[in-house]
Design a protein around this motif. Sequence first.
Motif, PDB file in Angstrom:
ATOM      1  N   ILE A  17       0.876  -1.164   0.000  1.00 30.36           N
ATOM      2  CA  ILE A  17       0.000   0.000   0.000  1.00 30.36           C
ATOM      3  C   ILE A  17       0.913   1.213   0.000  1.00 30.36           C
ATOM      4  N   MET A  18       0.993   1.892  -1.137  1.00 29.14           N
ATOM      5  CA  MET A  18       2.015   2.906  -1.359  1.00 29.14           C
ATOM      6  C   MET A  18       1.390   4.280  -1.604  1.00 29.14           C
ATOM      7  N   GLY A  19       2.256   5.276  -1.546  1.00 30.58           N
ATOM      8  CA  GLY A  19       1.845   6.647  -1.814  1.00 30.58           C
ATOM      9  C   GLY A  19       2.632   7.606  -0.954  1.00 30.58           C
ATOM     10  N   VAL A  20       2.409   8.872  -1.149  1.00 30.84           N
ATOM     11  CA  VAL A  20       3.123   9.884  -0.378  1.00 30.84           C
ATOM     12  C   VAL A  20       2.619   9.889   1.062  1.00 30.84           C
ATOM     13  N   CYS A  21       3.388  10.517   1.936  1.00 31.98           N
ATOM     14  CA  CYS A  21       2.990  10.642   3.326  1.00 31.98           C
ATOM     15  C   CYS A  21       1.670  11.418   3.409  1.00 31.98           C
ATOM     16  N   GLY A  22       0.747  10.916   4.227  1.00 40.07           N
ATOM     17  CA  GLY A  22      -0.544  11.576   4.359  1.00 40.07           C
ATOM     18  C   GLY A  22      -1.626  11.005   3.476  1.00 40.07           C
ATOM     19  N   ALA A  23      -1.279  10.006   2.632  1.00 42.94           N
ATOM     20  CA  ALA A  23      -2.276   9.422   1.733  1.00 42.94           C
ATOM     21  C   ALA A  23      -3.197   8.431   2.437  1.00 42.94           C
TER      22      ALA A  23
END
Length: 201
Positions: A17-23
């Motif tokens: 489960i990936m993405g920028v911080c806060g996603a």
Amino acid sequence: MAGEIEITMQPSPVFLIMGVCGAGKSAVAQALAGALNGTFLDGDDYHLAEHVKDMSAGIPLNDLVRKDWLRRVCRAIVAARRERDAPVFIACSALKKSYRDFIRREVGPLCVLHLAGDPELVRERMTGRPDHFMPISLIESQFRDLEPPRAPEEGVHVLDISPPLESVVHEALAISRRVVANAGSHPHAEDRHSVGNTHRP
């Protein structure tokens, strides 16, 4: 006996489960692990204290440091699969394709759930998380580093984070259930004596 086939199950699937911080990576990954009796891992737990201190001060990590971090993340995934025959849900930014490919080389195929949203939305959500070590000032650097997964990268699903968390989890859960069911229904057929065997999978 010559030509005997041994049936072995596929290793438990790994969900990135990936993405920028806060996603919302940790919240989604925890919800999926709870719903599917899986193992939850948080990539943030494998940062060294000195690097958390750097990020807290607004200093982004370089690729060399991230490579060591990802190596620790991969060791944790391998250990979790060894401990339990259950799907693993890892919340990990994995912003660049090279990072995701590194994880694949270490642990095998991934189901990638990319939690995607625009910078303004992410910035707004980070403002509501004063307890997180990542400062808002690093959001721009995260979006600069982000290489959104797309074809021909395998096992990729993009989820819009603008709906409420419950809706995002619902969509992610539907995907995850299909992947888990598919993994459980496709055991490996291994030939213990390959010479002369005509029953290859």
